[in-house]
Every structure is written in C-alpha cells, then in structure tokens.
Design a protein around this motif. Structure first.
Motif, short mmCIF file in Angstrom:
data_model
loop_
_atom_site.label_atom_id
_atom_site.label_comp_id
_atom_site.label_asym_id
_atom_site.label_seq_id
_atom_site.Cartn_x
_atom_site.Cartn_y
_atom_site.Cartn_z
N VAL A 320 0.85 -1.19 0.00
CA VAL A 320 0.00 0.00 0.00
C VAL A 320 0.89 1.24 0.00
O VAL A 320 1.68 1.44 0.93
CB VAL A 320 -0.94 0.01 1.22
N PRO A 321 0.78 2.09 -1.00
CA PRO A 321 1.74 3.21 -1.12
C PRO A 321 1.51 4.35 -0.13
O PRO A 321 2.45 5.08 0.18
CB PRO A 321 1.54 3.69 -2.56
N ASP A 322 0.28 4.54 0.35
CA ASP A 322 0.01 5.73 1.17
C ASP A 322 -0.27 5.38 2.62
O ASP A 322 -0.98 6.10 3.32
CB ASP A 322 -1.18 6.51 0.59
N THR A 452 -3.71 -3.38 -4.05
CA THR A 452 -3.33 -2.91 -5.39
C THR A 452 -4.24 -1.80 -5.91
O THR A 452 -4.00 -1.28 -7.00
CB THR A 452 -3.35 -4.07 -6.40
N ASP A 454 -5.49 1.58 -6.90
CA ASP A 454 -4.72 2.81 -7.08
C ASP A 454 -5.53 3.97 -7.65
O ASP A 454 -4.95 5.00 -8.00
CB ASP A 454 -3.48 2.55 -7.95
N ASP A 455 -6.85 3.84 -7.72
CA ASP A 455 -7.63 5.00 -8.15
C ASP A 455 -8.16 5.79 -6.96
O ASP A 455 -8.82 6.81 -7.13
CB ASP A 455 -8.78 4.58 -9.08
N SER A 457 -7.25 6.04 -2.27
CA SER A 457 -6.56 5.44 -1.13
C SER A 457 -7.33 4.23 -0.61
O SER A 457 -8.53 4.32 -0.36
CB SER A 457 -6.42 6.47 0.00
N HIS A 483 -13.16 -0.75 -8.87
CA HIS A 483 -11.96 0.07 -8.68
C HIS A 483 -10.79 -0.46 -9.50
O HIS A 483 -10.62 -1.67 -9.66
CB HIS A 483 -11.57 0.11 -7.20
N GLY A 485 -6.81 -1.17 -10.32
CA GLY A 485 -5.69 -1.56 -9.47
C GLY A 485 -4.46 -1.93 -10.27
O GLY A 485 -4.53 -2.24 -11.47
N ARG A 486 -3.32 -1.89 -9.60
CA ARG A 486 -2.07 -2.34 -10.19
C ARG A 486 -1.99 -3.86 -10.12
O ARG A 486 -2.78 -4.51 -9.45
CB ARG A 486 -0.87 -1.76 -9.42
N ASN A 488 -0.33 -7.18 -8.64
CA ASN A 488 0.24 -7.47 -7.33
C ASN A 488 1.66 -8.01 -7.53
O ASN A 488 1.85 -9.12 -8.05
CB ASN A 488 -0.64 -8.49 -6.59
#
Length: 502
Positions: A320-322, A452, A454-455, A457, A483, A485-486, A488
């Motif tokens: 999770v990036p954020d 994953t 990503d559109d 949080s 949603h 997503g990237r 995984n």
C-alpha cells in the motif's frame, strides 16, 4: 440464446432439456438424487461429468440461465455420488440426457430448514451456499500464493518443523514441480474434455514441457499427489466422515468431497479423468499443502504456518503506497504481557487494525450444522477480542501505542487464510463477540486485491465502505468492485518461478 454451448473439444453440449427429458417441477430429497445418480455406471457417467466440467469450468459459462445445472459444485456432487456409492453391476450406461437429469435433480433438492421456516434457516442456507464460491476465486492468486507464502516469505519466529527444505521433505518434490503438475493437469482438462493421458508426457509433442519438469518427475508428482483410483475414493470419504462426524442426510451434499483432495481419477477409463478442474487448484493452493503438512507434523506445522502467514499478510500490506505499516505491540506489566493485533495500517484518513488468523472453515461451518456457531466463535472470536483490546489502548493513548495516532477513525480487518464466505452476514456475526469498531472478516485473496487499488486510497475506500450502514453484512469484495488496481508484485514474483509461466 442458443440452446447449446461449444464444448471443450469442439463438440456441442446441450443446455436445454434433451428430447423427452423434463425438468423437475417439485422439490426432492437428497436420497432421490442419490438414487438417480446410482442408476448409471460410474464408467459412463464420470467421464461425462469431466467433459461438461471442462466445458463449464468458467463462471461465464455456467452462469447462463440454461446452464446452472452444469456448475462445478453440481457436477462435483454427481461425480462424488457415482464414485463413492455407484456400481458397475446391473446399471445402465449414462448419456448426455441422463447427466442433465442427474444435475437437474441436484438443483431440485429441498432445504428442509427453509421449508419449515426454522429460526436462522436463511443464515444457515447462506453458509451452505458459500461452498459454491470456492470455485469462483482467482486461479492465478490461489496457485501463485503457494510459493509466495511458503517459499518467498520469512517468518518472524524460528519454525519448529517448517524449516528450510520442508516442502521437499513433505512432498518429495519442489513447490514448482508440485504446482506445475497441477497447472498441466488443469490446462489439459480444459483443452481435452476433462482427461489426461500419462503416456502423453513421453511423446515428442511434450518435449517443451518436460524440458522444465522431467517426464519421470511429472509422472511421480501426478500419481503421488493428485490421482486416486476408483477403489481409493470410498475409504477417503469414510475417513473424513469418521473425523468430522456423519452429516445430516439432507445436507450430505455440503460435506467433504474426496475429489477435493484427489481430483484425478484412475481406473475408470483408459485415461486419467478429471471431473472438476477447480479441485486441482484447491489441492495445489496453500490449503492443500496445509492439510498434507498437518497430517505429517500435526499442530507444530499449523503453528509454523500461522507465523508464516502473519508475515505474508505484512508483506502484502507493505504494497500500500500511502500507509505506514506497523507491527504488533507488546504491552502490560512484566508479569502479564499482552500483544496487540498483528499489524496496523496508518493512513491519513484512518487507522486499520489487522488481526491475522491462519484458519479456514471447518466441516460443521460448511454444512451449517448445530456445531457451526461454536466453531465460528472458536476460530474467529479471539480476533474480535484483539481488535477491541487494541482499539481501547489507542483511544486511551496508552504509552506503548504512542506510534499510533489516536484521533483518527479506527477500522478492523480479520484476515483468514481461506475465505469464510458470507460470514459477514448478520447470521454469521451473531456468533462472534461485539466489536467496538467497524470491521470485516476478509480472506487473504481480498487483501491481495485491496493493496493494489490505485484509483483512490485503500484507507479511504475502507472507511467509506465500513461506515456506510447500507453495506452492513457485505464483505470487502463489495468495496473493491469497480476500482482500478495495479498488478500485485508479490503474486507476479511467485508466478514467475513456475514452469510454463507465460
């Protein structure tokens, strides 16, 4: 809509009633279904099941209004009854129309509790129906997770039996060989009307395949881990019934199916027969290996895998990036030390408390019998207590929890190794302790998808979903729908280690 569907080998398979066959127009009992299946020889009926199982493996096929009788769970039960209770003596040879009638008979079986409008009947019905969802999980994730979890994850504690090289000691092959054999069988079943011939792997057309896994290794892995003879299956069923207890006759169809542990049948035709390809995925997934390890090393293995699974979930959360990912916190006096939930996901919008349980639905839960509530509470109840205890410490601003922001909304996730489908319903939650914060029970497959997104949080997504009372009773799958997503990275990294991964 056409009344036919293109079969796996290019033939046409009937969807509508064959000439002279009528749908059941009234409910029947399980015993009538069993007797109908037993009218036909297993040697004629089971290969038919395999042909239809290959053609209707994909949910887009069996979800057609006229194809529901060929759903994997229906065909699995027809095959199970034929193999475990059928006989070759004084029985007729089955044709396509006979399979159609057997499958329609399955759909006509009554749910006695629903008919009587018993208390809790709808909730129990939903628990039983969740067995259908097993066949709708992403194949790539289930298979890649085997290496991602067992080979590419480092446990936080020193294991007792799951030490270096344990897959080879358990399976007598590498994880790549074990899963590779399942991939080969699964692909072959879909392309060859549910059959596989071991003689193929010796032929020149298989040279590219056996370059990655030698023919003798493939043969051994297939025979040792995936194949059972017709004579093997009834004892496997009997052992399972002795272990879990005989199910109520009317709910027998929701109990253990020996094909789930031995998906390939030998001795019923000139080739190996694969009645339900989806069972191959189950056996090659962490669940299949878990049961093999449990049989060999008992609870020591279960404890080791529990530690491994906790670390694996932490790896997934790290994608999770954020969010900041923080591990469990020890608190309390020296004489009375306690541990928080396993992981904390700290977002700007909220804090998600994550408790990890390497558990799976038991036989009573799948059958939704009188023991189901007690088993749900035993397997999941402590997790709710962990959410409550950690949430309380955060709100109290306990010094040990100073790294966790105290003013943000708190959410909870209980992450299980295998899905507890429909457990988030009011009926399922009624057996668990009250939770002080909004929460959901989620499978690791759902977490692999959540991380994953990503559109938006993932934290905001969970916050919006869990605090909307319109979503009460829904799993987080409902939050993920629609949603973007990237890919995984952890799943992709594991899949890349398999033979024929393209």
């Amino acid at each position: 809509m056409s009344g036919d569907s293109r079969g796996a080998a290019g033939g046409w398979l009937p969807l509508v009633a064959p000439p002279g066959r009528r749908p059941y127009n009234q409910p029947i009992r399980d015993s009538e279904f069993v007797q109908r299946v037993r009218q036909y020889t297993p040697s004629s009926l089971v290969p038919l099941v395999a042909r239809y199982g290959a053609a209707f493996n994909d949910k887009e096929q069996y979800r057609q209004p006229t194809a529901t009788q060929y759903a994997p769970w229906v065909l699995a039960e027809v095959a199970r009854v034929s193999l475990v209770s059928g006989t070759e003596f004084y029985r007729a040879a089955a044709d396509d129309g006979d399979l159609w009638e057997c499958s329609r008979a399955y759909l006509a079986i009554t749910d006695r509790a629903l008919q009587r409008r018993e208390d809790g009947a709808i909730g129990r019905f939903l628990l039983r129906m969740s067995s259908q969802l097993v066949f709708q999980q992403p194949v790539l994730n289930d298979l890649a997770r085997t290496v991602a979890l067992f080979e590419q994850t480092t446990p936080k504690r020193v294991p007792k039996v799951a030490t270096e090289g344990w897959p080879e000691r358990l399976l007598d092959c590498s994880l790549q060989d074990y899963v590779g054999a399942a991939i080969l069988l699964y692909t072959s079943a879909l392309r060859n009307s549910g059959i596989f011939d071991l003689g193929w792997i010796e032929q020149s057309m298989f040279a590219e395949i056996t370059r990655d896994i030698p023919a003798e290794v493939l043969r051994r892995v297939i025979e040792d881990h995936y194949v059972a003879t017709v004579q093997d299956l009834p004892p496997i069923q009997q052992d399972a019934d002795l272990l879990a207890g005989m199910p109520d006759a009317e709910y027998r169809r929701f109990s253990f199916n020996p094909l789930s542990s031995r998906p390939v049948v030998a001795g019923i035709a000139d080739t190996l027969v694969i009645p339900v390809p989806g069972f191959l995925v189950r056996q090659a997934s962490p669940l299949g290996i878990y049961y093999s390890g449990l049989n060999k090393w008992d609870t020591s293995f279960a404890n080791d895998i529990g530690d491994l699974f906790e670390s694996y979930v932490g790896r997934q959360l790290g994608l999770v990036p954020d969010a900041q990912v923080l591990p469990e916190i020890e608190f309390g006096s020296k004489k009375n030390k306690s541990l928080s939930v396993d992981w904390f996901l700290v977002f700007d919008s909220c804090v998600v408390l994550v408790e990890v349980k390497a558990t799976r639905p038991t036989e009573p839960v799948r059958r939704a019998d009188a023991q189901a509530g007690k088993d749900l509470e035993k397997r999941l109840g402590h997790s709710i207590d962990q959410l409550n205890g950690s949430a309380c410490k955060i709100r109290e601003c306990a010094p040990e929890f100073s790294s966790i922001p105290s003013g943000r909304p708190l959410l909870g996730l209980v992450v299980t190794m295998e899905p507890f489908h429909t457990v988030n319903s009011l009926f399922g939650l009624s057996y668990l302790p009250e939770c002080d914060i909004p929460f959901r029970i989620a499978s690791v497959g759902e977490i692999e998808q959540l991380v994953t997104v990503d559109d938006m949080s993932p934290g905001q997504l969970l916050l919006d979903f869990m605090t909307d009372t319109a979503n009460n009773g829904s799993s987080i799958n409902g939050a993920l729908t629609g949603h973007l997503g990237r890919r995984n990275q952890i799943i992709d990294q594991a899949w890349a280690t398999y033979p024929w991964n393209d």
